[in-house]
Write a protein that holds these residues in place. Structure first.
Motif, PDB file in Angstrom:
ATOM      1  N   GLN A 117       0.650  -1.283   0.069  1.00  0.00           N
ATOM      2  CA  GLN A 117      -0.009   0.157   0.141  1.00  0.00           C
ATOM      3  C   GLN A 117       0.780   1.302  -0.022  1.00  0.00           C
ATOM      4  N   SER A 118       1.735   1.277  -0.975  1.00  0.00           N
ATOM      5  CA  SER A 118       2.697   2.555  -0.893  1.00  0.00           C
ATOM      6  C   SER A 118       2.498   3.309  -2.083  1.00  0.00           C
ATOM      7  N   ALA A 119       1.681   2.884  -3.394  1.00  0.00           N
ATOM      8  CA  ALA A 119       1.519   3.800  -4.270  1.00  0.00           C
ATOM      9  C   ALA A 119       0.147   4.084  -4.737  1.00  0.00           C
ATOM     10  N   ASP A 120       0.211   5.353  -5.058  1.00  0.00           N
ATOM     11  CA  ASP A 120      -1.223   5.982  -5.489  1.00  0.00           C
ATOM     12  C   ASP A 120      -1.688   5.674  -6.944  1.00  0.00           C
ATOM     13  N   MET A 121      -0.657   5.226  -7.794  1.00  0.00           N
ATOM     14  CA  MET A 121      -0.783   5.113  -9.217  1.00  0.00           C
ATOM     15  C   MET A 121       0.208   3.925  -9.715  1.00  0.00           C
ATOM     16  N   GLN A 134       1.305 -13.691 -15.057  1.00  0.00           N
ATOM     17  CA  GLN A 134       0.469 -12.372 -15.102  1.00  0.00           C
ATOM     18  C   GLN A 134      -0.291 -12.410 -13.819  1.00  0.00           C
ATOM     19  N   GLU A 135      -0.558 -13.380 -13.261  1.00  0.00           N
ATOM     20  CA  GLU A 135      -1.581 -13.458 -12.261  1.00  0.00           C
ATOM     21  C   GLU A 135      -0.854 -12.976 -11.086  1.00  0.00           C
ATOM     22  N   LYS A 136       0.491 -13.411 -10.950  1.00  0.00           N
ATOM     23  CA  LYS A 136       1.195 -13.060  -9.744  1.00  0.00           C
ATOM     24  C   LYS A 136       1.510 -11.139  -9.776  1.00  0.00           C
ATOM     25  N   ALA A 137       1.765 -11.036 -10.977  1.00  0.00           N
ATOM     26  CA  ALA A 137       2.029  -9.484 -11.236  1.00  0.00           C
ATOM     27  C   ALA A 137       0.826  -8.841 -10.919  1.00  0.00           C
ATOM     28  N   LEU A 138      -0.465  -9.262 -11.243  1.00  0.00           N
ATOM     29  CA  LEU A 138      -1.591  -8.597 -10.827  1.00  0.00           C
ATOM     30  C   LEU A 138      -1.851  -8.547  -9.205  1.00  0.00           C
ATOM     31  N   ALA A 139      -1.399  -9.433  -8.536  1.00  0.00           N
ATOM     32  CA  ALA A 139      -1.434  -9.783  -7.102  1.00  0.00           C
ATOM     33  C   ALA A 139      -0.542  -8.813  -6.735  1.00  0.00           C
ATOM     34  N   GLU A 140       0.513  -8.562  -7.184  1.00  0.00           N
ATOM     35  CA  GLU A 140       1.531  -7.534  -6.633  1.00  0.00           C
ATOM     36  C   GLU A 140       1.223  -6.183  -7.064  1.00  0.00           C
ATOM     37  N   PHE A 141       0.399  -5.986  -8.152  1.00  0.00           N
ATOM     38  CA  PHE A 141      -0.028  -4.629  -8.250  1.00  0.00           C
ATOM     39  C   PHE A 141      -1.047  -3.949  -7.247  1.00  0.00           C
ATOM     40  N   HIS A 142      -1.770  -5.240  -6.840  1.00  0.00           N
ATOM     41  CA  HIS A 142      -2.969  -5.002  -5.911  1.00  0.00           C
ATOM     42  C   HIS A 142      -2.339  -4.771  -4.587  1.00  0.00           C
ATOM     43  N   ARG A 143      -1.155  -5.506  -4.052  1.00  0.00           N
ATOM     44  CA  ARG A 143      -0.365  -5.520  -3.059  1.00  0.00           C
ATOM     45  C   ARG A 143      -0.010  -4.039  -2.811  1.00  0.00           C
ATOM     46  N   LEU A 184      -9.607  -8.432 -19.096  1.00  0.00           N
ATOM     47  CA  LEU A 184     -10.615  -7.551 -17.945  1.00  0.00           C
ATOM     48  C   LEU A 184     -11.054  -8.651 -16.989  1.00  0.00           C
ATOM     49  N   SER A 185     -11.476 -10.001 -17.478  1.00  0.00           N
ATOM     50  CA  SER A 185     -11.782 -10.811 -16.196  1.00  0.00           C
ATOM     51  C   SER A 185     -10.736 -11.086 -15.363  1.00  0.00           C
ATOM     52  N   MET A 186      -9.668 -11.243 -15.712  1.00  0.00           N
ATOM     53  CA  MET A 186      -8.408 -11.448 -14.961  1.00  0.00           C
ATOM     54  C   MET A 186      -8.288 -10.382 -14.033  1.00  0.00           C
ATOM     55  N   ILE A 187      -8.247  -9.206 -14.550  1.00  0.00           N
ATOM     56  CA  ILE A 187      -7.942  -8.213 -13.796  1.00  0.00           C
ATOM     57  C   ILE A 187      -9.093  -7.896 -12.819  1.00  0.00           C
ATOM     58  N   ARG A 188     -10.443  -8.056 -13.099  1.00  0.00           N
ATOM     59  CA  ARG A 188     -11.499  -7.874 -12.015  1.00  0.00           C
ATOM     60  C   ARG A 188     -11.392  -8.960 -10.830  1.00  0.00           C
ATOM     61  N   GLU A 189     -10.912 -10.311 -11.468  1.00  0.00           N
ATOM     62  CA  GLU A 189     -10.655 -11.426 -10.557  1.00  0.00           C
ATOM     63  C   GLU A 189      -9.656 -11.064  -9.443  1.00  0.00           C
ATOM     64  N   ALA A 190      -8.528 -10.280  -9.772  1.00  0.00           N
ATOM     65  CA  ALA A 190      -7.476  -9.809  -9.116  1.00  0.00           C
ATOM     66  C   ALA A 190      -7.818  -8.935  -7.796  1.00  0.00           C
TER      67      ALA A 190
END
Length: 238
Positions: A117-121, A134-143, A184-190
């Motif tokens: 939770q260190s980034a605003d964008m 790709q799923e791991k990357a999205l999980a990291e973006f979310h983190r 889109l589905s993958m990003i929403r699921e993340a």
């Protein structure tokens, strides 16, 4: 000093060809690919803030996006991350050349060198189709994003990546490519919220099989019903 890529990092993405690496430094790339994407992504943000204090550029490459992001989103802190150590060094030089205080870090998108939770964008432009995990990357973006933070993603779809010209000139992990709807589905699921107003499907000339020749020279518009080649979106982290 050039850093050595770990085995985990090597397995996380497919590196670009020599031509692709060169192309990312050209004005053609900046004018026809990067700039239009940022302009389009900006308009897709819901409830846009006047500034985003910490902006992270994933797969920052040669650092050509730093000034464009700085001018539009006014971050106090700009962070670039890339898995290629040569590009990390080049991006740091580009930031200095532009007079920007940007931190450029060596790291993988599936294990970002950033706290929770260190980034605003997060800005991820034409990087995702190089990633195997790709799923791991999205999980990291979310983190890494703060709750309510924005993910700006501009991506090429399977239709474009599998085209003959891209196969000839560039290198990608072909078995992980997705359609726009699958992305889109993958990003929403993340754990991201993406509404229709936050999505666009730009059908730019360079992403078409005929390079836009039929429309530009003969006035023949592309079909309304088609498999999309590009996807831009502004997602919100829940």
């Amino acid at each position: 000093m050039r850093m050595v890529m770990t085995a985990a990092e090597a397995d996380a993405h497919v590196p670009e060809t020599r031509f692709g690496t060169w192309f990312l430094r050209t004005e053609t790339w900046t004018r026809h690919v990067l700039e239009p994407a940022i302009i389009d992504l900006e308009r897709l943000i819901s409830d846009r803030r006047s500034k985003y204090s910490t902006v992270v550029d994933i797969g920052c490459g040669w650092g050509r996006s730093f000034k464009l992001l700085h001018d539009r989103f006014g971050p106090d802190r700009m962070i670039g991350v890339d898995i290629d150590s040569e590009m990390v060094e080049a991006a740091a030089r580009e930031a200095a050349k532009q007079g920007l205080m940007a931190e450029v870090r060596h790291g993988s998108s599936s294990q970002l060198p950033l706290p929770d939770q260190s980034a605003d964008m997060i800005f991820c432009h034409q990087t995702f189709h190089h990633l195997i995990s790709q799923e791991k990357a999205l999980a990291e973006f979310h983190r890494v994003l703060k709750p309510g933070g924005v993910l700006l993603l501009a991506e090429s779809t399977r239709k474009y990546i599998h085209s003959w010209i891209i196969r000839l000139l560039f290198r990608h992990p072909m078995d992980v490519q997705r359609s726009a709807e699958e992305y889109l589905s993958m990003i929403r699921e993340a754990g991201f919220v993406v509404e229709r107003r936050n999505i666009s499907f730009p059908y730019l000339w360079w992403s078409r099989g005929d390079f836009g020749i039929m429309e530009r020279l003969f006035g023949i518009a592309p079909p309304m019903s088609r498999e999309e080649t590009l996807l831009n979106l502004a997602a919100i982290r829940r």
